[in-house]
Write a protein that holds these residues in place. Structure first.
Motif, PDB file in Angstrom:
ATOM      1  N   ILE A  39       0.849  -1.199   0.000  1.00 56.13           N
ATOM      2  CA  ILE A  39       0.000   0.000   0.000  1.00 56.13           C
ATOM      3  C   ILE A  39       0.880   1.244   0.000  1.00 56.13           C
ATOM      4  O   ILE A  39       0.661   2.184  -0.778  1.00 56.13           O
ATOM      5  N   TYR A  40       1.913   1.251   0.869  1.00 55.65           N
ATOM      6  CA  TYR A  40       2.849   2.388   0.861  1.00 55.65           C
ATOM      7  C   TYR A  40       3.516   2.528  -0.506  1.00 55.65           C
ATOM      8  O   TYR A  40       3.581   3.627  -1.071  1.00 55.65           O
ATOM      9  N   LEU A  41       4.007   1.436  -1.033  1.00 55.85           N
ATOM     10  CA  LEU A  41       4.721   1.453  -2.312  1.00 55.85           C
ATOM     11  C   LEU A  41       3.826   1.931  -3.450  1.00 55.85           C
ATOM     12  O   LEU A  41       4.261   2.695  -4.316  1.00 55.85           O
TER      13      LEU A  41
ATOM     14  N   LEU B  82       3.252   5.969   7.049  1.00 54.77           N
ATOM     15  CA  LEU B  82       3.073   4.639   6.465  1.00 54.77           C
ATOM     16  C   LEU B  82       4.422   4.029   6.094  1.00 54.77           C
ATOM     17  O   LEU B  82       4.625   2.824   6.247  1.00 54.77           O
ATOM     18  N   TYR B  83       5.349   4.873   5.628  1.00 52.94           N
ATOM     19  CA  TYR B  83       6.705   4.380   5.351  1.00 52.94           C
ATOM     20  C   TYR B  83       7.339   3.832   6.632  1.00 52.94           C
ATOM     21  O   TYR B  83       7.888   2.731   6.653  1.00 52.94           O
ATOM     22  N   ASN B  84       7.267   4.609   7.705  1.00 55.16           N
ATOM     23  CA  ASN B  84       7.884   4.189   8.963  1.00 55.16           C
ATOM     24  C   ASN B  84       7.226   2.941   9.526  1.00 55.16           C
ATOM     25  O   ASN B  84       7.903   2.029  10.001  1.00 55.16           O
ATOM     26  N   LEU B  85       5.901   2.874   9.464  1.00 54.98           N
ATOM     27  CA  LEU B  85       5.190   1.687   9.941  1.00 54.98           C
ATOM     28  C   LEU B  85       5.603   0.465   9.126  1.00 54.98           C
ATOM     29  O   LEU B  85       5.958  -0.569   9.692  1.00 54.98           O
ATOM     30  N   SER B  86       5.570   0.582   7.805  1.00 59.28           N
ATOM     31  CA  SER B  86       5.946  -0.541   6.941  1.00 59.28           C
ATOM     32  C   SER B  86       7.374  -0.983   7.211  1.00 59.28           C
ATOM     33  O   SER B  86       7.661  -2.177   7.312  1.00 59.28           O
TER      34      SER B  86
ATOM     35  N   TYR C 287      13.943  -3.144   0.046  1.00 56.51           N
ATOM     36  CA  TYR C 287      13.396  -2.021  -0.726  1.00 56.51           C
ATOM     37  C   TYR C 287      13.245  -0.790   0.175  1.00 56.51           C
ATOM     38  O   TYR C 287      13.661   0.314  -0.182  1.00 56.51           O
ATOM     39  N   LEU C 288      12.612  -0.963   1.332  1.00 56.48           N
ATOM     40  CA  LEU C 288      12.314   0.172   2.210  1.00 56.48           C
ATOM     41  C   LEU C 288      13.580   0.847   2.729  1.00 56.48           C
ATOM     42  O   LEU C 288      13.622   2.071   2.860  1.00 56.48           O
TER      43      LEU C 288
ATOM     44  N   TRP D  43      13.506   1.844  14.462  1.00 53.77           N
ATOM     45  CA  TRP D  43      13.640   3.299  14.564  1.00 53.77           C
ATOM     46  C   TRP D  43      15.124   3.677  14.651  1.00 53.77           C
ATOM     47  O   TRP D  43      15.566   4.630  14.009  1.00 53.77           O
ATOM     48  N   PHE D  44      15.884   2.915  15.413  1.00 52.24           N
ATOM     49  CA  PHE D  44      17.319   3.189  15.547  1.00 52.24           C
ATOM     50  C   PHE D  44      18.053   2.928  14.233  1.00 52.24           C
ATOM     51  O   PHE D  44      18.957   3.665  13.868  1.00 52.24           O
ATOM     52  N   VAL D  45      17.650   1.875  13.528  1.00 50.83           N
ATOM     53  CA  VAL D  45      18.264   1.561  12.231  1.00 50.83           C
ATOM     54  C   VAL D  45      18.000   2.691  11.242  1.00 50.83           C
ATOM     55  O   VAL D  45      18.912   3.159  10.552  1.00 50.83           O
ATOM     56  N   LEU D  46      16.739   3.148  11.165  1.00 51.11           N
ATOM     57  CA  LEU D  46      16.399   4.224  10.233  1.00 51.11           C
ATOM     58  C   LEU D  46      17.170   5.500  10.557  1.00 51.11           C
ATOM     59  O   LEU D  46      17.652   6.189   9.652  1.00 51.11           O
ATOM     60  N   ASN D  47      17.275   5.821  11.828  1.00 48.46           N
ATOM     61  CA  ASN D  47      17.993   7.045  12.198  1.00 48.46           C
ATOM     62  C   ASN D  47      19.480   6.925  11.924  1.00 48.46           C
ATOM     63  O   ASN D  47      20.101   7.896  11.477  1.00 48.46           O
ATOM     64  N   LEU D  48      20.056   5.768  12.134  1.00 49.93           N
ATOM     65  CA  LEU D  48      21.466   5.561  11.813  1.00 49.93           C
ATOM     66  C   LEU D  48      21.671   5.676  10.305  1.00 49.93           C
ATOM     67  O   LEU D  48      22.591   6.349   9.841  1.00 49.93           O
TER      68      LEU D  48
END
Length: 193
Positions: A49-51, A63-67, A111-112, A183-188
């Protein structure tokens, strides 16, 4: 233009993975509860759905962060169990298709993580993720629970066999915790790139 092509290719690849997953014949003890008793399929549908929205220029950050959080849980939990504790993931009668496994348990997160978007605040990210996993758990309990008394049906993951509702909730809480660690992975990733 390249990003749009990348998204379309992933939409096809991941959509095909979900289609194949939903087309897979379930063993008798899982048939009545259907394919969305699996958190993997629910996560992949959310990612698709996000994609879909992102492909057409609408990129809801939440939605990106949730996915991304959900798919982090899928890639981490599934491959850890599949490689280290295989009997926790599937029973012997399940045929394994490595490419489909990658389409539903690895490619969505890859992908994300490549299609980088800003992360939410830790509070928003964690609340959204925990709420999703809680709603999934309620659905899972109601859908699977209503069929268990038939003497054939059961819960989708072998590690849930013989566990009570509170223990199953505890397992889902662990999945939510793992998902929140993304969340930590995305921020890094955002700091490095």
């Amino acid at each position: 233009m390249l990003l749009t092509i990348f998204r379309i290719l992933n939409l096809v690849l991941l959509g095909n993975g979900l289609y194949k997953s939903l087309s897979t014949k379930l063993p008798p003890h899982l048939v009545k509860s259907g394919h969305f008793q699996f958190l993997t399929n629910c996560s992949l549908l959310t990612t698709l759905i996000y994609l879909f929205f992102a492909t057409f220029g609408f990129q809801p950050n939440w939605l990106y962060n949730l996915s991304s959080n959900l798919e982090f849980n899928v890639i981490f939990s599934y491959w850890t169990m599949a490689l280290v504790f295989p009997k926790m993931v599937a029973e012997g009668e399940v045929d394994r298709d490595l490419f489909m496994d990658l389409q539903v348990h690895a490619f969505p997160y890859l992908y994300l993580i490549i299609d980088s978007q800003p992360s939410l605040s830790i509070m928003k990210s964690w609340v959204l993720t925990c709420l999703y996993v809680f709603i999934y758990w309620v659905y899972f309990e109601s859908e699977c629970g209503k069929h268990v008394p038939d003497g054939v049906s059961g819960y989708p993951y072998p590690f849930l066999k013989g566990k009570g509702m509170v223990e199953r909730f505890g397992c889902m809480a662990i999945f939510a915790f793992i998902a929140c660690m993304n969340w930590f992975v995305l921020n890094l990733r955002n700091q490095l790139f």
